[in-house]
Motif scaffolding. Structure first.
Motif, PDB file in Angstrom:
ATOM      1  N   UNK A  25     -15.270   4.457  -6.314  1.00  0.00           N
ATOM      2  CA  UNK A  25     -16.655   4.089  -6.059  1.00  0.00           C
ATOM      3  C   UNK A  25     -16.847   3.631  -4.623  1.00  0.00           C
ATOM      4  N   UNK A  26     -15.897   2.818  -4.125  1.00  0.00           N
ATOM      5  CA  UNK A  26     -15.997   2.307  -2.755  1.00  0.00           C
ATOM      6  C   UNK A  26     -15.897   3.435  -1.745  1.00  0.00           C
ATOM      7  N   UNK A  27     -15.002   4.378  -1.976  1.00  0.00           N
ATOM      8  CA  UNK A  27     -14.855   5.496  -1.044  1.00  0.00           C
ATOM      9  C   UNK A  27     -16.114   6.348  -0.999  1.00  0.00           C
ATOM     10  N   UNK A  28     -16.735   6.554  -2.139  1.00  0.00           N
ATOM     11  CA  UNK A  28     -17.994   7.316  -2.150  1.00  0.00           C
ATOM     12  C   UNK A  28     -19.083   6.577  -1.394  1.00  0.00           C
ATOM     13  N   UNK A  29     -19.137   5.264  -1.559  1.00  0.00           N
ATOM     14  CA  UNK A  29     -20.168   4.476  -0.878  1.00  0.00           C
ATOM     15  C   UNK A  29     -19.988   4.509   0.638  1.00  0.00           C
ATOM     16  N   UNK A  30     -18.733   4.620   1.093  1.00  0.00           N
ATOM     17  CA  UNK A  30     -18.478   4.680   2.529  1.00  0.00           C
ATOM     18  C   UNK A  30     -18.575   6.106   3.069  1.00  0.00           C
ATOM     19  N   UNK A  31     -18.700   7.075   2.171  1.00  0.00           N
ATOM     20  CA  UNK A  31     -18.736   8.458   2.606  1.00  0.00           C
ATOM     21  C   UNK A  31     -17.411   8.911   3.175  1.00  0.00           C
ATOM     22  N   UNK A  32     -16.339   8.375   2.636  1.00  0.00           N
ATOM     23  CA  UNK A  32     -15.006   8.674   3.140  1.00  0.00           C
ATOM     24  C   UNK A  32     -14.241   9.535   2.146  1.00  0.00           C
ATOM     25  N   UNK A  33     -13.326  10.391   2.641  1.00  0.00           N
ATOM     26  CA  UNK A  33     -12.538  11.219   1.717  1.00  0.00           C
ATOM     27  C   UNK A  33     -11.608  10.363   0.881  1.00  0.00           C
ATOM     28  N   UNK A  34     -11.403  10.790  -0.363  1.00  0.00           N
ATOM     29  CA  UNK A  34     -10.583  10.005  -1.271  1.00  0.00           C
ATOM     30  C   UNK A  34      -9.107  10.060  -0.905  1.00  0.00           C
ATOM     31  N   UNK A  35      -8.621  11.201  -0.460  1.00  0.00           N
ATOM     32  CA  UNK A  35      -7.198  11.312  -0.165  1.00  0.00           C
ATOM     33  C   UNK A  35      -6.369  11.137  -1.433  1.00  0.00           C
ATOM     34  N   UNK A  36      -5.094  10.855  -1.260  1.00  0.00           N
ATOM     35  CA  UNK A  36      -4.190  10.618  -2.394  1.00  0.00           C
ATOM     36  C   UNK A  36      -3.810   9.145  -2.402  1.00  0.00           C
ATOM     37  N   UNK A  37      -4.303   8.369  -3.365  1.00  0.00           N
ATOM     38  CA  UNK A  37      -3.999   6.930  -3.380  1.00  0.00           C
ATOM     39  C   UNK A  37      -2.517   6.664  -3.593  1.00  0.00           C
ATOM     40  N   UNK A  38      -2.044   5.596  -2.994  1.00  0.00           N
ATOM     41  CA  UNK A  38      -0.710   5.072  -3.260  1.00  0.00           C
ATOM     42  C   UNK A  38      -0.859   3.811  -4.099  1.00  0.00           C
ATOM     43  N   UNK A  39       0.213   3.486  -4.837  1.00  0.00           N
ATOM     44  CA  UNK A  39       0.136   2.353  -5.747  1.00  0.00           C
ATOM     45  C   UNK A  39       1.403   1.513  -5.649  1.00  0.00           C
ATOM     46  N   UNK A  40       1.227   0.192  -5.679  1.00  0.00           N
ATOM     47  CA  UNK A  40       2.335  -0.758  -5.670  1.00  0.00           C
ATOM     48  C   UNK A  40       2.103  -1.740  -6.803  1.00  0.00           C
ATOM     49  N   UNK A  41       3.185  -2.115  -7.515  1.00  0.00           N
ATOM     50  CA  UNK A  41       3.044  -3.012  -8.653  1.00  0.00           C
ATOM     51  C   UNK A  41       4.040  -4.164  -8.552  1.00  0.00           C
ATOM     52  N   UNK A  42       3.765  -5.229  -9.314  1.00  0.00           N
ATOM     53  CA  UNK A  42       4.683  -6.355  -9.460  1.00  0.00           C
ATOM     54  C   UNK A  42       4.468  -6.951 -10.844  1.00  0.00           C
ATOM     55  N   UNK A  43       5.547  -7.372 -11.511  1.00  0.00           N
ATOM     56  CA  UNK A  43       5.395  -7.942 -12.857  1.00  0.00           C
ATOM     57  C   UNK A  43       4.725  -9.307 -12.816  1.00  0.00           C
ATOM     58  N   UNK A  44       3.811  -9.550 -13.754  1.00  0.00           N
ATOM     59  CA  UNK A  44       3.121 -10.838 -13.851  1.00  0.00           C
ATOM     60  C   UNK A  44       3.961 -11.829 -14.655  1.00  0.00           C
ATOM     61  N   UNK A  45       3.830 -13.126 -14.384  1.00  0.00           N
ATOM     62  CA  UNK A  45       4.615 -14.122 -15.128  1.00  0.00           C
ATOM     63  C   UNK A  45       4.389 -14.074 -16.631  1.00  0.00           C
ATOM     64  N   UNK A  46       3.171 -13.810 -17.060  1.00  0.00           N
ATOM     65  CA  UNK A  46       2.873 -13.826 -18.492  1.00  0.00           C
ATOM     66  C   UNK A  46       2.899 -12.460 -19.144  1.00  0.00           C
TER      67      UNK A  46
END
Length: 280
Positions: free
Chosen positions: A196-217
């Motif tokens: 949604x944010x990329x569309x609002x900025x009129x920017x190409x989506x590209x290929x997203x990267x993702x990073x994760x970390x385990x939550x304490x709970x």
């Protein structure tokens, strides 16, 4: 006396024979053998059962999960701030000992705050971390610094990178490099707030990267991000999406909450970086 030699007696012609030596008592020999066997058995048990007592005995494979969990703790401690996870950094070539090479693993969590609120953020994070981490914030020549101990010789640091931007880092230090460390990321399922944010900025989506970390709970904290073209770029197109949930509003950085996600648009570098993060 005339010095005459008494008849029938011959003077000694060489040194006296040494007195015969006595061997070890059998009980002492048996005790020595028993002690050697006991010492060997204790060493074998210690190697296999006792936890390592110095960093050089813990490998990168053992440190990796500790680093990941510590990052999840930091995410939970940031509260409602605008944050994003950075990709893990693996640096090889450090020295574990003068004879052995190793590798170090570091993970960063970047938090954006209103200018002037950097120390308050560091102190708030320190106050929310576990007591046994002994977290504290100290004022040095280069500004406030957070320091904490996540256990297993994993260090946590926090510092002000630029005005309004704080970086929290978890660092394993140099370890024996027993494996090729890789963060196992779940498949990217898409993040509606990012699209949604990329569309609002009129920017190409590209290929997203993702990073994760385990939550304490349980569960995971994650950041999906994309480089959305060259900067500078006007960020005003995002304001209709904020719906009262603005976190940071400057000409080059705009962050807001959208449902459970924190969307952060950063135009301070050569590329506009847009991310959506969901916390613990």
């Amino acid at each position: 006396m005339s010095g005459a030699v008494q008849a029938g007696w011959a003077p000694p012609s060489g040194p006296a024979e040494p007195a015969p030596t006595r061997g070890w008592p059998r009980w002492l020999l048996a005790a020595t053998v028993l002690w050697a066997v006991l010492l060997g058995a204790l060493t074998w048990w210690s190697v296999r059962h006792d936890p390592p007592t110095v960093r050089e005995q813990r490998t990168l494979a053992e440190a990796g999960p500790v680093v990941d969990r510590a990052v999840g703790r930091l995410v939970a401690a940031t509260g409602d701030g605008a944050w994003q996870l950075a990709a893990p950094r693996l640096d090889r070539g450090c020295r574990v000992t003068p004879m052995d090479d190793g590798a170090s693993l570091a993970r960063d969590l970047d938090v954006v705050v209103a200018e002037g609120g950097e120390r308050a953020l560091l102190e708030a994070v320190a106050g929310r971390l576990p007591a046994d981490w002994r977290a504290g914030v100290h004022l040095g020549s280069d500004g406030p610094r957070l320091r904490a101990d996540a256990g297993e010789f994993v260090a946590v640091h926090g510092r002000v990178v630029t005005a309004g931007r704080v970086r929290l880092t978890v660092d394993s230090g140099c370890r024996p490099d027993d494996v090729a460390y890789a963060t196992l990321l779940p498949g990217y399922a898409g993040e509606p707030a990012l699209d949604e944010a990329l569309r609002a900025l009129g920017r190409p989506a590209g290929t997203p990267e993702q990073v994760v970390a385990p939550c304490p709970g349980g569960g995971v904290a994650r950041t999906a991000w994309v480089a959305a073209g060259s900067a500078p770029a006007p960020l005003a197109g995002l304001k209709p999406l904020a719906a009262g949930g603005v976190v940071v509003d400057t000409p080059e950085v705009y962050a807001y909450r959208r449902g459970t996600a924190v969307v952060l648009a950063d135009a301070t570098g050569e590329q506009v970086r847009v991310s959506a993060s969901t916390g613990c």
